[in-house]
Design a protein around this motif. Structure first.
Motif, PDB file in Angstrom:
ATOM      1  N   MET A 133       0.849  -1.178   0.000  1.00 41.13           N
ATOM      2  CA  MET A 133       0.000   0.000   0.000  1.00 41.13           C
ATOM      3  C   MET A 133       0.894   1.241   0.000  1.00 41.13           C
ATOM      4  SD  MET A 133      -2.934   1.129   2.760  1.00 41.13           S
ATOM      5  CE  MET A 133      -4.157  -0.061   2.317  1.00 41.13           C
ATOM      6  N   CYS A 134       0.521   2.237  -0.781  1.00 35.50           N
ATOM      7  CA  CYS A 134       1.313   3.464  -0.850  1.00 35.50           C
ATOM      8  C   CYS A 134       1.228   4.234   0.478  1.00 35.50           C
ATOM      9  CB  CYS A 134       0.833   4.327  -2.012  1.00 35.50           C
ATOM     10  SG  CYS A 134      -0.832   4.991  -1.824  1.00 35.50           S
ATOM     11  N   PRO A 135       2.227   5.044   0.816  1.00 36.78           N
ATOM     12  CA  PRO A 135       2.218   5.771   2.088  1.00 36.78           C
ATOM     13  C   PRO A 135       0.994   6.681   2.236  1.00 36.78           C
ATOM     14  CG  PRO A 135       4.363   5.951   1.032  1.00 36.78           C
ATOM     15  CD  PRO A 135       3.454   5.273   0.057  1.00 36.78           C
ATOM     16  N   ASP A 136       0.595   7.356   1.158  1.00 34.97           N
ATOM     17  CA  ASP A 136      -0.571   8.230   1.244  1.00 34.97           C
ATOM     18  C   ASP A 136      -1.845   7.422   1.470  1.00 34.97           C
ATOM     19  OD1 ASP A 136       0.939  10.512   0.938  1.00 34.97           O
ATOM     20  OD2 ASP A 136       0.557  10.705  -1.204  1.00 34.97           O
ATOM     21  N   CYS A 137      -1.919   6.244   0.877  1.00 36.78           N
ATOM     22  CA  CYS A 137      -3.096   5.384   1.050  1.00 36.78           C
ATOM     23  C   CYS A 137      -3.229   4.981   2.517  1.00 36.78           C
ATOM     24  CB  CYS A 137      -2.995   4.142   0.173  1.00 36.78           C
ATOM     25  SG  CYS A 137      -2.981   4.492  -1.587  1.00 36.78           S
ATOM     26  N   GLU A 138      -2.116   4.621   3.128  1.00 39.50           N
ATOM     27  CA  GLU A 138      -2.134   4.199   4.527  1.00 39.50           C
ATOM     28  C   GLU A 138      -2.534   5.362   5.441  1.00 39.50           C
ATOM     29  OE1 GLU A 138       0.983   2.398   7.784  1.00 39.50           O
ATOM     30  OE2 GLU A 138       1.359   2.040   5.659  1.00 39.50           O
ATOM     31  N   ASP A 139      -1.978   6.547   5.199  1.00 37.35           N
ATOM     32  CA  ASP A 139      -2.328   7.722   6.000  1.00 37.35           C
ATOM     33  C   ASP A 139      -3.801   8.078   5.833  1.00 37.35           C
ATOM     34  OD1 ASP A 139       0.256   7.908   6.906  1.00 37.35           O
ATOM     35  OD2 ASP A 139       0.818   9.532   5.537  1.00 37.35           O
ATOM     36  N   PHE A 140      -4.282   8.046   4.608  1.00 38.27           N
ATOM     37  CA  PHE A 140      -5.678   8.370   4.332  1.00 38.27           C
ATOM     38  C   PHE A 140      -6.595   7.389   5.058  1.00 38.27           C
ATOM     39  CE2 PHE A 140      -9.581   8.135   1.805  1.00 38.27           C
ATOM     40  CZ  PHE A 140      -9.918   9.474   1.717  1.00 38.27           C
ATOM     41  N   ALA A 141      -6.314   6.107   4.935  1.00 41.33           N
ATOM     42  CA  ALA A 141      -7.145   5.087   5.570  1.00 41.33           C
ATOM     43  C   ALA A 141      -7.128   5.232   7.092  1.00 41.33           C
ATOM     44  CB  ALA A 141      -6.666   3.694   5.162  1.00 41.33           C
ATOM     45  N   ARG A 142      -5.971   5.477   7.666  1.00 37.81           N
ATOM     46  CA  ARG A 142      -5.865   5.643   9.114  1.00 37.81           C
ATOM     47  C   ARG A 142      -6.665   6.849   9.588  1.00 37.81           C
ATOM     48  NH1 ARG A 142      -0.612   6.539   9.646  1.00 37.81           N
ATOM     49  NH2 ARG A 142      -0.117   4.336   9.527  1.00 37.81           N
ATOM     50  N   THR A 143      -6.580   7.951   8.873  1.00 41.12           N
ATOM     51  CA  THR A 143      -7.303   9.156   9.266  1.00 41.12           C
ATOM     52  C   THR A 143      -8.805   8.960   9.135  1.00 41.12           C
ATOM     53  OG1 THR A 143      -5.413  10.483   8.540  1.00 41.12           O
ATOM     54  CG2 THR A 143      -7.481  11.646   8.877  1.00 41.12           C
ATOM     55  N   VAL A 144      -9.242   8.285   8.095  1.00 43.69           N
ATOM     56  CA  VAL A 144     -10.671   8.009   7.932  1.00 43.69           C
ATOM     57  C   VAL A 144     -11.175   7.120   9.069  1.00 43.69           C
ATOM     58  CG1 VAL A 144     -12.377   6.864   6.461  1.00 43.69           C
ATOM     59  CG2 VAL A 144     -10.702   8.415   5.449  1.00 43.69           C
ATOM     60  N   VAL A 145     -10.387   6.133   9.465  1.00 44.59           N
ATOM     61  CA  VAL A 145     -10.772   5.274  10.595  1.00 44.59           C
ATOM     62  C   VAL A 145     -10.881   6.096  11.871  1.00 44.59           C
ATOM     63  CG1 VAL A 145      -9.973   3.395  12.095  1.00 44.59           C
ATOM     64  CG2 VAL A 145      -9.912   3.126   9.621  1.00 44.59           C
ATOM     65  N   LEU A 146      -9.923   6.988  12.109  1.00 48.86           N
ATOM     66  CA  LEU A 146      -9.977   7.837  13.296  1.00 48.86           C
ATOM     67  C   LEU A 146     -11.210   8.738  13.281  1.00 48.86           C
ATOM     68  CD1 LEU A 146      -6.215   8.796  13.657  1.00 48.86           C
ATOM     69  CD2 LEU A 146      -7.569   7.402  15.235  1.00 48.86           C
ATOM     70  N   LEU A 147     -11.554   9.270  12.116  1.00 54.74           N
ATOM     71  CA  LEU A 147     -12.771  10.087  12.021  1.00 54.74           C
ATOM     72  C   LEU A 147     -14.014   9.245  12.329  1.00 54.74           C
ATOM     73  CD1 LEU A 147     -11.956  12.275   8.907  1.00 54.74           C
ATOM     74  CD2 LEU A 147     -12.530  13.130  11.178  1.00 54.74           C
ATOM     75  N   GLY A 148     -14.030   8.017  11.863  1.00 56.34           N
ATOM     76  CA  GLY A 148     -15.152   7.126  12.161  1.00 56.34           C
ATOM     77  C   GLY A 148     -15.248   6.818  13.642  1.00 56.34           C
ATOM     78  N   GLN A 149     -14.118   6.561  14.273  1.00 56.44           N
ATOM     79  CA  GLN A 149     -14.120   6.292  15.711  1.00 56.44           C
ATOM     80  C   GLN A 149     -14.556   7.531  16.496  1.00 56.44           C
ATOM     81  OE1 GLN A 149     -10.098   4.877  16.164  1.00 56.44           O
ATOM     82  NE2 GLN A 149     -10.742   2.733  15.985  1.00 56.44           N
ATOM     83  N   LEU A 150     -14.150   8.698  16.037  1.00 57.68           N
ATOM     84  CA  LEU A 150     -14.571   9.938  16.693  1.00 57.68           C
ATOM     85  C   LEU A 150     -16.078  10.123  16.559  1.00 57.68           C
ATOM     86  CD1 LEU A 150     -13.568  12.478  18.194  1.00 57.68           C
ATOM     87  CD2 LEU A 150     -13.420  13.592  15.958  1.00 57.68           C
ATOM     88  N   THR A 151     -16.626   9.768  15.417  1.00 62.83           N
ATOM     89  CA  THR A 151     -18.071   9.852  15.209  1.00 62.83           C
ATOM     90  C   THR A 151     -18.805   8.928  16.175  1.00 62.83           C
ATOM     91  OG1 THR A 151     -17.744  10.407  12.891  1.00 62.83           O
ATOM     92  CG2 THR A 151     -19.905   9.569  13.504  1.00 62.83           C
ATOM     93  N   LEU A 152     -18.293   7.720  16.339  1.00 66.91           N
ATOM     94  CA  LEU A 152     -18.910   6.793  17.301  1.00 66.91           C
ATOM     95  C   LEU A 152     -18.835   7.349  18.718  1.00 66.91           C
ATOM     96  CD1 LEU A 152     -17.598   3.363  15.957  1.00 66.91           C
ATOM     97  CD2 LEU A 152     -19.930   4.267  15.816  1.00 66.91           C
ATOM     98  N   TYR A 153     -17.692   7.904  19.081  1.00 71.48           N
ATOM     99  CA  TYR A 153     -17.534   8.501  20.408  1.00 71.48           C
ATOM    100  C   TYR A 153     -18.508   9.654  20.597  1.00 71.48           C
ATOM    101  CZ  TYR A 153     -15.671  11.420  24.120  1.00 71.48           C
ATOM    102  OH  TYR A 153     -15.551  12.199  25.244  1.00 71.48           O
ATOM    103  N   ALA A 154     -18.684  10.475  19.567  1.00 75.96           N
ATOM    104  CA  ALA A 154     -19.582  11.637  19.664  1.00 75.96           C
ATOM    105  C   ALA A 154     -21.014  11.211  19.960  1.00 75.96           C
ATOM    106  CB  ALA A 154     -19.526  12.451  18.373  1.00 75.96           C
ATOM    107  N   GLY A 155     -21.371  10.000  19.587  1.00 74.21           N
ATOM    108  CA  GLY A 155     -22.723   9.510  19.826  1.00 74.21           C
ATOM    109  C   GLY A 155     -22.931   8.903  21.199  1.00 74.21           C
TER     110      GLY A 155
END
Length: 68
Positions: free
Chosen positions: A1-23
């Motif tokens: 996986m390219c470095p940008d792909c890994e960073d993008f995926a990790r950040t999207v996962v963190l945003l998803g986890q933050l959304t769950l926490y917000a609820g």
């Protein structure tokens, strides 16, 4: 996986986890607001294939109050 792909995926996962926490009942809204904006601003350029060909995020309808 390219470095940008890994960073993008990790950040999207963190945003998803933050959304769950917000609820959750005792979520710290100030934390969610601060971290959400920071995570969104830190998103790297999306990897190829995420958006359809010719897509540009600034295209689309004008929002109320924005000059046309």
């Amino acid at each position: 996986m390219c470095p940008d792909c890994e960073d993008f995926a990790r950040t999207v996962v963190l945003l998803g986890q933050l959304t769950l926490y917000a609820g959750t009942p005792d979520a710290d809204v100030a934390f969610v607001d601060a971290v959400g904006v920071s995570l969104a601003a830190s998103l790297p350029k999306p990897p190829p294939g995420i958006f359809p060909p010719g897509y540009h995020p600034d295209d689309g309808p004008d929002y109320p109050g924005e000059p046309g």
